[in-house]
Scaffold this active site. Structure first.
Site, PDB file in Angstrom:
ATOM      1  CG  ASP A 285      29.153  11.710  23.204  1.00  0.00           C
ATOM      2  OD1 ASP A 285      29.678  12.824  23.396  1.00  0.00           O
ATOM      3  OD2 ASP A 285      28.817  11.300  22.066  1.00  0.00           O
TER       4      ASP A 285
ATOM      5  CG  HIS B 278      24.016  16.982  16.466  1.00  0.00           C
ATOM      6  ND1 HIS B 278      23.277  17.077  17.615  1.00  0.00           N
ATOM      7  CD2 HIS B 278      25.296  16.789  16.873  1.00  0.00           C
ATOM      8  CE1 HIS B 278      24.062  16.974  18.660  1.00  0.00           C
ATOM      9  NE2 HIS B 278      25.284  16.792  18.246  1.00  0.00           N
TER      10      HIS B 278
ATOM     11  CD  GLN C 135      40.841   8.952   3.177  1.00  0.00           C
ATOM     12  OE1 GLN C 135      40.769   7.931   3.843  1.00  0.00           O
ATOM     13  NE2 GLN C 135      40.356   9.037   1.959  1.00  0.00           N
TER      14      GLN C 135
ATOM     15  NE  ARG D 275      23.537  23.428  22.916  1.00  0.00           N
ATOM     16  CZ  ARG D 275      24.732  22.915  22.662  1.00  0.00           C
ATOM     17  NH1 ARG D 275      24.829  21.788  21.978  1.00  0.00           N
ATOM     18  NH2 ARG D 275      25.827  23.515  23.052  1.00  0.00           N
TER      19      ARG D 275
ATOM     20  CD  GLU E 164      24.307  13.475  17.477  1.00  0.00           C
ATOM     21  OE1 GLU E 164      25.366  13.598  16.830  1.00  0.00           O
ATOM     22  OE2 GLU E 164      24.243  13.656  18.716  1.00  0.00           O
TER      23      GLU E 164
ATOM     24  NE  ARG F  60      27.906  23.089  14.679  1.00  0.00           N
ATOM     25  CZ  ARG F  60      27.878  22.719  15.950  1.00  0.00           C
ATOM     26  NH1 ARG F  60      26.752  22.270  16.487  1.00  0.00           N
ATOM     27  NH2 ARG F  60      28.964  22.767  16.707  1.00  0.00           N
TER      28      ARG F  60
HETATM   29  O1  TA6 Z   1      27.037  14.418  18.910  1.00  0.00           O
HETATM   30  C1  TA6 Z   1      27.410  14.397  20.264  1.00  0.00           C
HETATM   31  C2  TA6 Z   1      28.361  15.558  20.522  1.00  0.00           C
HETATM   32  O2  TA6 Z   1      29.560  15.389  19.802  1.00  0.00           O
HETATM   33  C3  TA6 Z   1      28.601  15.662  22.021  1.00  0.00           C
HETATM   34  O3  TA6 Z   1      29.874  15.194  22.383  1.00  0.00           O
HETATM   35  C4  TA6 Z   1      28.389  17.158  22.304  1.00  0.00           C
HETATM   36  O4  TA6 Z   1      29.578  17.860  22.135  1.00  0.00           O
HETATM   37  C5  TA6 Z   1      27.331  17.489  21.257  1.00  0.00           C
HETATM   38  O5  TA6 Z   1      27.771  16.807  20.093  1.00  0.00           O
HETATM   39  C6  TA6 Z   1      27.028  18.951  21.076  1.00  0.00           C
HETATM   40  O6  TA6 Z   1      28.045  19.590  20.384  1.00  0.00           O
HETATM   41  P1  TA6 Z   1      27.899  21.169  20.121  1.00  0.00           P
HETATM   42  O7  TA6 Z   1      29.145  21.552  19.393  1.00  0.00           O
HETATM   43  O8  TA6 Z   1      26.658  21.379  19.292  1.00  0.00           O
HETATM   44  O9  TA6 Z   1      27.746  21.795  21.479  1.00  0.00           O
END
Ligand code: TA6
Length: 313
Positions: A227, A183, A99, A80, A286, A115
Site C-alpha cells: 500500500d 482508484h 488543509q 468493489r 491509482e 463514489r
Molecule cells: O488506495 C488504497 C486504499 O486506501 C487501501 O488502503 C484500501 O483501503 C483500499 O484503498 C480500498 O479502500 P475501500 O474504501 O474502497 O475499501
C-alpha cells in the site's frame, strides 16, 4: 425520481443509440457501451467505470479492469472494482494534509463521498465507429459533511484505450482544497505473474510502515500486502503480466502521484465484497494527487485530471 422513472428517461434519451444498452443491476443503473474497438460498463452511481475490454483476437482475451464477483449492487455502496472516483479526499484522515483534513468530519469514510452518489448521464456521443464518449456530472451542494459547492464532470472515452477526464469546478463562494484518486482495479492473471515498471527510483511513502519514505530501483513485484503512495511520477507506468501475455499502460495528466495497492491474504479477508483469494487476480494502480499535491480552488476556478488505460501489443 424513482428507479423506473430514471430508467424510462434514460431509455428515451439514449436507448436508441447503436451499441448502447441501459441496464439495471439490482439497485444500480448502468450504461453498457460497445463499439468496434471495445466495450465498457459505466454505473451512474459514482460515475464508476466498472468494466472495460478491448476487442480483437489478441487484445480481446481478458478484461483490463477487475470487478469483484461479490458486488451486491446496493444503492449508496460503491462497487468493489473498476475505477471508483475518490473525492474530495483520498484515503482517510491520516492520508490527508491539515488543509484537507480540516474540511471533513473526523468520522468520514475513506475516499470521500462522490463514489456513492448518483451522477447524471449528460450525453453519449459516437465520435467514430471505434470511439464513444460519455459525459456524467454531479452537483455537490454544501452540507454538514462538506460545506462547499462544486460541479464534477467525468468524461469517459471508450475506444482502443479507455480515457477518463475528471473535472472539478468550484461553484461556491468559498475556496476549498481536496485530494483525489482514480482508484483503478486492474485484472491480472495471478499476482505472482505481474510486475510494475515506471516507478523505479520514485520516492514512495509506505503506508504499512508509518508512511516511511522509500525508493525501489527495481520494478514492483508483489509478494505480500502493498500500500504505497508514489509521489511525483516522471513517466507512464506499465503493468507486465506474463500470465495474460500482455502489458497494460497507464498514463495520466495532472495526476502526479500513484497509489499501488494489493491487500494480500489477511486484509483480503477484512475487505467488503472481496473474496478471500481475490487478491491474486487484481492490483490497484491509482492515478492521484495526494498529500503535498493537494489542490485548492478559489470560487470559479477549475481543475482537470486525466488518465488512460490501454493494452499494448
Ligand atoms: O488506495 C488504497 C486504499 O486506501 C487501501 O488502503 C484500501 O483501503 C483500499 O484503498 C480500498 O479502500 P475501500 O474504501 O474502497 O475499501
Amino acid at each position: 425520481m424513482n428507479l423506473a422513472e430514471q430508467l424510462q428517461g434514460l431509455y428515451q434519451k439514449f436507448g436508441e443509440l447503436p451499441g448502447i444498452s441501459i441496464e439495471l443491476h439490482k439497485q444500480l443503473i448502468a450504461v453498457a457501451v460497445e463499439n468496434k474497438a471495445a466495450k465498457a460498463t459505466i454505473f451512474l452511481q459514482g460515475a464508476q467505470v466498472a468494466e472495460y475490454q478491448q476487442k480483437g483476437q489478441q487484445k480481446g482475451q481478458q478484461p483490463l479492469l477487475w470487478l469483484s464477483d461479490q458486488c451486491d449492487f446496493k444503492a449508496g455502496k460503491p462497487l468493489r472494482g473498476g475505477i471508483p472516483i475518490c473525492w474530495p479526499w483520498f484515503g482517510n484522515l491520516e492520508c490527508n494534509p491539515e488543509q484537507v483534513k480540516s474540511q471533513f468530519p473526523a468520522d468520514a469514510l475513506a475516499h470521500g463521498f462522490v463514489r456513492g452518489r448518483e451522477w447524471n448521464l449528460d450525453s453519449i456521443e459516437h465520435v467514430d465507429p471505434s470511439t464513444t464518449e460519455l459525459v456524467l456530472s454531479l452537483n455537490v451542494l454544501p452540507d454538514a459533511q462538506w460545506p462547499f459547492a462544486a460541479k464534477l464532470q467525468l468524461k469517459v472515452s471508450v475506444a482502443e484505450q479507455l480515457t477518463l477526464e475528471f473535472t472539478v469546478i468550484n461553484t461556491g463562494d468559498k475556496p476549498f482544497s481536496f485530494t483525489s484518486a482514480l482508484h483503478t482495479y486492474l485484472n491480472i492473471s495471478e499476482i505472482e505473474a505481474v510486475s510494475v515498471s515506471g516507478l523505479e527510483g520514485i520516492r514512495y511513502l509506505d503506508t504499512l510502515n508509518e508512511w516511511k519514505p522509500e525508493t525501489d530501483e527495481a520494478p514492483v513485484c508483489i509478494d505480500g500486502e502493498v500500500d504505497r503512495v508514489y509521489q511525483n511520477l516522471e513517466k507512464a507506468v506499465r503493468l507486465s503480466d506474463s500470465g495474460f501475455k500482455r502489458t497494460i499502460l497507464l498514463d495520466a495528466d495532472n495526476a502526479p502521484d500513484m497509489v499501488v495497492w494489493n491487500p494480500w491474504q489477511d486484509k483480503a479477508k477484512r475487505l467488503s465484497n472481496f473474496a478471500d483469494d481475490a487478491y491474486q487476480r487484481m492490483i490497484c494502480l491509482e492515478s492521484a494527487h495526494v498529500l503535498d499535491n493537494l489542490k485548492s480552488l478559489e470560487p470559479g476556478e477549475s481543475f482537470v485530471m486525466k488518465m488512460s488505460v490501454t493494452q499494448e501489443d
